[in-house]
Scaffold this motif. Sequence first.
Motif, PDB file in Angstrom:
ATOM      1  N   LEU A 215       0.870  -1.176   0.000  1.00 36.22           N
ATOM      2  CA  LEU A 215       0.000   0.000   0.000  1.00 36.22           C
ATOM      3  C   LEU A 215       0.901   1.219   0.000  1.00 36.22           C
ATOM      4  CD1 LEU A 215      -2.492  -1.215   2.775  1.00 36.22           C
ATOM      5  CD2 LEU A 215      -2.482  -1.768   0.316  1.00 36.22           C
ATOM      6  N   MET A 218      -0.760   5.573   0.835  1.00 39.23           N
ATOM      7  CA  MET A 218      -2.193   5.660   1.116  1.00 39.23           C
ATOM      8  C   MET A 218      -2.419   6.409   2.428  1.00 39.23           C
ATOM      9  SD  MET A 218      -3.880   1.981   0.158  1.00 39.23           S
ATOM     10  CE  MET A 218      -3.869   1.320  -1.502  1.00 39.23           C
ATOM     11  N   MET A 223      -5.939   2.917   3.979  1.00 36.73           N
ATOM     12  CA  MET A 223      -5.113   1.778   4.382  1.00 36.73           C
ATOM     13  C   MET A 223      -5.921   0.786   5.214  1.00 36.73           C
ATOM     14  SD  MET A 223      -1.291   2.134   5.991  1.00 36.73           S
ATOM     15  CE  MET A 223      -0.890   3.477   4.875  1.00 36.73           C
ATOM     16  N   ALA A 238       3.013  -1.559   4.075  1.00 35.65           N
ATOM     17  CA  ALA A 238       2.784  -0.124   3.921  1.00 35.65           C
ATOM     18  C   ALA A 238       4.110   0.552   3.622  1.00 35.65           C
ATOM     19  CB  ALA A 238       2.174   0.466   5.185  1.00 35.65           C
ATOM     20  N   ILE A 250       0.341   4.084  11.342  1.00 33.83           N
ATOM     21  CA  ILE A 250       0.344   3.163  10.202  1.00 33.83           C
ATOM     22  C   ILE A 250       0.267   1.717  10.696  1.00 33.83           C
ATOM     23  CG2 ILE A 250       1.733   2.291   8.280  1.00 33.83           C
ATOM     24  CD1 ILE A 250       2.839   5.160   7.974  1.00 33.83           C
ATOM     25  N   THR A 253      -3.145   0.295  11.674  1.00 36.48           N
ATOM     26  CA  THR A 253      -4.132  -0.043  10.644  1.00 36.48           C
ATOM     27  C   THR A 253      -4.214  -1.545  10.428  1.00 36.48           C
ATOM     28  OG1 THR A 253      -2.558   0.074   8.792  1.00 36.48           O
ATOM     29  CG2 THR A 253      -3.670   2.140   9.439  1.00 36.48           C
ATOM     30  N   VAL A 255      -1.458  -3.443   9.141  1.00 33.68           N
ATOM     31  CA  VAL A 255      -0.519  -3.942   8.128  1.00 33.68           C
ATOM     32  C   VAL A 255       0.502  -4.870   8.779  1.00 33.68           C
ATOM     33  CG1 VAL A 255      -0.818  -1.906   6.665  1.00 33.68           C
ATOM     34  CG2 VAL A 255       1.015  -1.942   8.387  1.00 33.68           C
TER      35      VAL A 255
END
Length: 287
Positions: A215, A218, A223, A238, A250, A253, A255
Amino acid sequence: MDTFVLDPILRSFLAEDLEHGDLTTEAIFAAEDRAAASFVARHPMVVVGMTSVASRVFALLDPEVACTGAVADGSRAAAGTELLQIQGRTRTLLRAERVALNLVQRLCGIATLTAAFVEQVAGTGARIVDTRKTTPGLRLLEKYAVRAGGGRNHRFSLSDGVLIKDNHIAACGSITEAVKRVRQRVPHTIEIEVETDTLEQVEECLRCGVGVIMLDNMDLATMRRAVALINGRALVEASGGVTLESVRAIAETGVDIISAGALTHSARACDIGMDWRGGVVTDPRPG
């Protein structure tokens, strides 16, 4: 690090600095003069390279140099900590000083910054990895420093894995076509990763059955939607503009991997000094 690969790199750095000799040192000190010195941390840091790099630099110039008391890779050191003790010919210590310091200052800076990123995402399950945004000629060393700081390595080179990026997609026409062509050429043992910047591209990757979906740049809301859409069907990475300030959000989220070029391209070198501990000095001049 494999010395078979590392030694030629270190020799090239020494050759760059020494060239035809050390005019200053050779004028002041005789070949038989001996001395002792220590590498000392000027501020707190995560240490890397005292044995594998600094000691190796001195040994390549003179195998009789004794390097002892090296602080282990990945250790945290307070200001004033002796990181490495060196004893040997004075000329050798002075000739190798700058190359050895330049390298370990850079590597400790990378390890220290990486450790800060790792701490920021603690408890989230996200892994911090580096990128290929390394200093030319230093990739082996810089990626080693990332590991010492608690991070992990992404591809070491273009031959290590498949990563279909935006320009591959633009030139080929679609993710589907790019993935098809890759599968026709690479071994089945190689995982395929695709860079995406929209949810539509994420859906296309899922239809293609790729193993890793990146990703790229984003926003957090998109995300989170992408992670929910993927729902464990691929590893989620990410990337793009990741900072120490943004990395926690981040990671939250959901990931799996966060790749940060900043680990290597923006790390500030640590301040390490070589402090003299004395030695025997003679006058080499005749008469």
